[in-house]
Design a protein around this motif. Structure first.
Motif, PDB file in Angstrom:
ATOM      1  N   LYS A 243       0.983  -0.928   0.614  1.00  0.00           N
ATOM      2  CA  LYS A 243       0.189   0.026   0.072  1.00  0.00           C
ATOM      3  C   LYS A 243       0.563   1.233  -0.150  1.00  0.00           C
ATOM      4  O   LYS A 243       1.650   1.157   0.959  1.00  0.00           O
ATOM      5  CB  LYS A 243      -1.385   0.007   1.164  1.00  0.00           C
ATOM      6  CG  LYS A 243      -1.363   0.922   0.627  1.00  0.00           C
ATOM      7  CD  LYS A 243      -2.994   0.521   2.518  1.00  0.00           C
ATOM      8  CE  LYS A 243      -4.405   1.969   2.017  1.00  0.00           C
ATOM      9  NZ  LYS A 243      -5.582   1.477   2.915  1.00  0.00           N
ATOM     10  N   VAL A 244       0.822   1.970  -0.906  1.00  0.00           N
ATOM     11  CA  VAL A 244       1.832   3.241  -0.670  1.00  0.00           C
ATOM     12  C   VAL A 244       0.792   4.210   0.224  1.00  0.00           C
ATOM     13  O   VAL A 244      -0.276   4.489   0.014  1.00  0.00           O
ATOM     14  CB  VAL A 244       1.329   4.096  -2.367  1.00  0.00           C
ATOM     15  CG1 VAL A 244       1.908   5.556  -2.604  1.00  0.00           C
ATOM     16  CG2 VAL A 244       1.671   2.726  -3.623  1.00  0.00           C
ATOM     17  N   VAL A 245       2.254   4.702   0.971  1.00  0.00           N
ATOM     18  CA  VAL A 245       1.840   5.668   2.166  1.00  0.00           C
ATOM     19  C   VAL A 245       1.988   6.535   1.689  1.00  0.00           C
ATOM     20  O   VAL A 245       1.964   7.796   2.431  1.00  0.00           O
ATOM     21  CB  VAL A 245       2.301   4.932   3.369  1.00  0.00           C
ATOM     22  CG1 VAL A 245       1.832   3.429   3.623  1.00  0.00           C
ATOM     23  CG2 VAL A 245       4.252   5.112   3.103  1.00  0.00           C
ATOM     24  N   GLU A 246       2.976   7.365   0.788  1.00  0.00           N
ATOM     25  CA  GLU A 246       3.327   8.347   0.597  1.00  0.00           C
ATOM     26  C   GLU A 246       4.325   8.792  -0.754  1.00  0.00           C
ATOM     27  O   GLU A 246       4.675   7.754  -1.864  1.00  0.00           O
ATOM     28  CB  GLU A 246       4.891   8.833   1.467  1.00  0.00           C
ATOM     29  CG  GLU A 246       5.294  10.285   1.503  1.00  0.00           C
ATOM     30  CD  GLU A 246       6.133  10.554   2.344  1.00  0.00           C
ATOM     31  OE1 GLU A 246       7.028  11.924   2.323  1.00  0.00           O
ATOM     32  OE2 GLU A 246       6.571  10.159   3.788  1.00  0.00           O
ATOM     33  N   VAL A 247       3.691   9.943  -1.516  1.00  0.00           N
ATOM     34  CA  VAL A 247       4.329   9.899  -2.712  1.00  0.00           C
ATOM     35  C   VAL A 247       5.040  11.267  -2.684  1.00  0.00           C
ATOM     36  O   VAL A 247       4.334  12.227  -2.135  1.00  0.00           O
ATOM     37  CB  VAL A 247       3.548   9.542  -3.996  1.00  0.00           C
ATOM     38  CG1 VAL A 247       3.528   9.640  -5.262  1.00  0.00           C
ATOM     39  CG2 VAL A 247       2.509   8.631  -3.594  1.00  0.00           C
ATOM     40  N   ASN A 248       5.995  11.502  -3.783  1.00  0.00           N
ATOM     41  CA  ASN A 248       6.664  12.764  -4.367  1.00  0.00           C
ATOM     42  C   ASN A 248       7.297  12.757  -5.382  1.00  0.00           C
ATOM     43  O   ASN A 248       6.820  11.866  -5.832  1.00  0.00           O
ATOM     44  CB  ASN A 248       7.688  13.467  -2.997  1.00  0.00           C
ATOM     45  CG  ASN A 248       8.773  12.465  -3.230  1.00  0.00           C
ATOM     46  OD1 ASN A 248       8.977  11.555  -3.691  1.00  0.00           O
ATOM     47  ND2 ASN A 248       8.998  12.770  -1.806  1.00  0.00           N
ATOM     48  N   GLU A 249       7.790  13.370  -5.714  1.00  0.00           N
ATOM     49  CA  GLU A 249       8.183  13.638  -7.665  1.00  0.00           C
ATOM     50  C   GLU A 249       9.808  12.567  -7.768  1.00  0.00           C
ATOM     51  O   GLU A 249       9.567  11.788  -9.487  1.00  0.00           O
ATOM     52  CB  GLU A 249       8.135  14.814  -7.648  1.00  0.00           C
ATOM     53  CG  GLU A 249       9.363  15.763  -7.614  1.00  0.00           C
ATOM     54  CD  GLU A 249       8.709  16.522  -5.961  1.00  0.00           C
ATOM     55  OE1 GLU A 249       9.617  16.867  -5.618  1.00  0.00           O
ATOM     56  OE2 GLU A 249       7.377  16.530  -5.684  1.00  0.00           O
ATOM     57  N   ILE A 250      10.000  12.064  -6.538  1.00  0.00           N
ATOM     58  CA  ILE A 250      10.906  11.308  -6.708  1.00  0.00           C
ATOM     59  C   ILE A 250      11.212   9.806  -6.399  1.00  0.00           C
ATOM     60  O   ILE A 250      11.456   8.807  -6.847  1.00  0.00           O
ATOM     61  CB  ILE A 250      11.811  12.028  -5.582  1.00  0.00           C
ATOM     62  CG1 ILE A 250      12.452  14.436  -6.149  1.00  0.00           C
ATOM     63  CG2 ILE A 250      13.505  11.009  -5.524  1.00  0.00           C
ATOM     64  CD1 ILE A 250      12.969  13.869  -5.163  1.00  0.00           C
TER      65      ILE A 250
END
Length: 84
Positions: A21-28
């Protein structure tokens, strides 16, 4: 695949990781919590390795409860015998 927070994914190559499960996303990068108990950071250049997974198949990893250690019994102090 568009990776966003809350998405349930699997890694196409590392199937042993299980569902994540994706818990955090940024451009990197994206931070993903997988069933095997590991939290992995996947760089955006590898997002193509992530595949959508059935949200019902995701189970949060079970945290291990530390074993209870028995306490050592401390003997009560003995009364000193009066010296003669």
């Amino acid at each position: 695949m568009i990776v966003k927070r809350g998405s349930v994914v699997s890694h196409a190559i590392a199937k042993e990781w299980g569902i994540g499960k994706v818990v955090e996303v940024n451009e990197i990068r994206a931070t993903i919590c997988f069933n095997d108990g590991s939290i992995r950071k996947i760089t955006s250049s590898h997002f193509r390795s992530l595949k959508p997974a059935d949200p019902a198949s995701y189970q949060a990893p079970v945290k291990e409860v530390p074993a209870v250690k028995p306490r050592r019994r401390v003997a009560s102090p003995k009364a000193k015998k009066p010296s003669l």
